[in-house]
Design an enzyme around this catalytic site. Structure first.
Site, PDB file in Angstrom:
ATOM      1  CE  LYS A  21      -4.021  -2.090   2.284  1.00  0.00           C
ATOM      2  NZ  LYS A  21      -5.068  -1.889   3.329  1.00  0.00           N
ATOM      3  CE1 TYR A  58      -9.589  -2.966   0.244  1.00  0.00           C
ATOM      4  CE2 TYR A  58      -8.650  -1.006  -0.754  1.00  0.00           C
ATOM      5  CZ  TYR A  58      -8.502  -2.169  -0.006  1.00  0.00           C
ATOM      6  OH  TYR A  58      -7.264  -2.517   0.479  1.00  0.00           O
ATOM      7  CG  ASN A  72      -3.744  -2.162   6.788  1.00  0.00           C
ATOM      8  OD1 ASN A  72      -3.637  -1.703   5.656  1.00  0.00           O
ATOM      9  ND2 ASN A  72      -4.744  -2.952   7.144  1.00  0.00           N
ATOM     10  CG  HIS A 101      -5.337  -6.055  -0.402  1.00  0.00           C
ATOM     11  ND1 HIS A 101      -6.570  -5.993   0.213  1.00  0.00           N
ATOM     12  CD2 HIS A 101      -5.466  -6.938  -1.435  1.00  0.00           C
ATOM     13  CE1 HIS A 101      -7.417  -6.794  -0.448  1.00  0.00           C
ATOM     14  NE2 HIS A 101      -6.769  -7.367  -1.450  1.00  0.00           N
ATOM     15  CD  GLU A 156      -8.981  -8.681  -3.713  1.00  0.00           C
ATOM     16  OE1 GLU A 156      -9.791  -8.324  -2.840  1.00  0.00           O
ATOM     17  OE2 GLU A 156      -7.877  -9.192  -3.446  1.00  0.00           O
TER      18      GLU A 156
HETATM   19  P1  GDP Z   1      -8.120  -6.764   5.201  1.00  0.00           P
HETATM   20  O1  GDP Z   1      -8.698  -7.845   4.332  1.00  0.00           O
HETATM   21  O2  GDP Z   1      -7.334  -7.290   6.362  1.00  0.00           O
HETATM   22  O3  GDP Z   1      -7.335  -5.737   4.422  1.00  0.00           O
HETATM   23  O4  GDP Z   1      -9.353  -5.982   5.868  1.00  0.00           O
HETATM   24  P2  GDP Z   1     -10.789  -5.535   5.302  1.00  0.00           P
HETATM   25  O5  GDP Z   1     -11.056  -6.173   3.970  1.00  0.00           O
HETATM   26  O6  GDP Z   1     -11.778  -5.774   6.390  1.00  0.00           O
HETATM   27  O7  GDP Z   1     -10.659  -3.966   5.106  1.00  0.00           O
HETATM   28  C1  GDP Z   1      -9.997  -3.429   3.988  1.00  0.00           C
HETATM   29  C2  GDP Z   1      -9.087  -2.314   4.466  1.00  0.00           C
HETATM   30  O8  GDP Z   1      -9.900  -1.248   4.984  1.00  0.00           O
HETATM   31  C3  GDP Z   1      -8.161  -2.685   5.619  1.00  0.00           C
HETATM   32  O9  GDP Z   1      -6.947  -3.255   5.193  1.00  0.00           O
HETATM   33  C4  GDP Z   1      -7.951  -1.358   6.315  1.00  0.00           C
HETATM   34  O10 GDP Z   1      -6.885  -0.607   5.712  1.00  0.00           O
HETATM   35  C5  GDP Z   1      -9.253  -0.623   6.074  1.00  0.00           C
HETATM   36  N1  GDP Z   1     -10.102  -0.752   7.268  1.00  0.00           N
HETATM   37  C6  GDP Z   1     -10.739  -1.843   7.751  1.00  0.00           C
HETATM   38  N2  GDP Z   1     -11.422  -1.565   8.865  1.00  0.00           N
HETATM   39  C7  GDP Z   1     -11.214  -0.237   9.103  1.00  0.00           C
HETATM   40  C8  GDP Z   1     -11.649   0.660  10.115  1.00  0.00           C
HETATM   41  O11 GDP Z   1     -12.389   0.297  11.048  1.00  0.00           O
HETATM   42  N3  GDP Z   1     -11.223   1.961  10.015  1.00  0.00           N
HETATM   43  C9  GDP Z   1     -10.417   2.391   8.991  1.00  0.00           C
HETATM   44  N4  GDP Z   1     -10.045   3.670   8.964  1.00  0.00           N
HETATM   45  N5  GDP Z   1      -9.985   1.581   8.032  1.00  0.00           N
HETATM   46  C10 GDP Z   1     -10.368   0.272   8.081  1.00  0.00           C
END
Ligand code: GDP
Length: 139
Positions: free
Chosen positions: A9, A49, A112, A115, A126
């Site tokens: 990222k 997303y 973070n 991905h 994807e």
């Molecule tokens: P991943 O599969 O571990 O990347 O997580 P998800 O698919 O649930 O979410 C996609 C991305 O959205 C995550 O990698 C985070 O960067 C972001 N994200 C997820 N939950 C949150 C949240 O509660 N707050 C914020 N600001 N970003 C979030």
């Protein structure tokens, strides 16, 4: 052999972590079968997303994802999807296990660093979102 989709990222590229992350990928048995350094538009990040479009963090997260260059990767390995998610660690770095990419490098839940696809169907979606078949080559 399974394929998964990964992103370094913008926060990872910004902090010059490309090499360190690729080293972890290769030394953990993944083959990099496609790779592209690019800048996502806000619209591309939103399309990628789309499953999260109703979430409160959607606008901020897609702005962050399009804030700077990323590295897009297709990784190949037996059990690639689960193994890459294990190597990345939990979404929130505060919850990530020691030795994972997010524990070692991520700044917070939004910045973070990486991905990874979470299932075979999302991996297929994807990969196809960013790569054509002619850009993916096993070795
Ligand atoms: P991943 O599969 O571990 O990347 O997580 P998800 O698919 O649930 O979410 C996609 C991305 O959205 C995550 O990698 C985070 O960067 C972001 N994200 C997820 N939950 C949150 C949240 O509660 N707050 C914020 N600001 N970003 C979030």
């Amino acid at each position: 052999m399974e394929r998964t989709f990964a992103i370094i990222k913008p926060d990872g590229v910004e902090r010059d972590l490309i090499g360190k992350i690729l080293e972890r990928i290769e030394s953990n048995g993944f083959k990099i079968v496609a790779m592209k350094r690019t800048l996502l538009s806000k619209a591309q990040a939103e399309g990628f997303y789309d499953v999260h479009k109703e979430r409160p963090f959607f606008d901020g997260m897609t702005t962050t994802m399009s804030s700077g260059p990323v590295v897009l990767l297709v990784l190949e390995k037996e059990n690639a999807i689960a193994d890459w998610r294990k190597l990345m660690g939990a979404t929130n770095p505060a919850d990530a296990e020691a030795g994972t990419i997010r524990k070692d490098f991520a700044e917070n839940i939004e910045r973070n660093t990486s991905h990874g696809s979470d299932a075979p169907e999302t991996a297929a979606f994807e990969i196809a979102f960013f790569f054509s078949q002619t850009e993916i080559h096993s070795h």
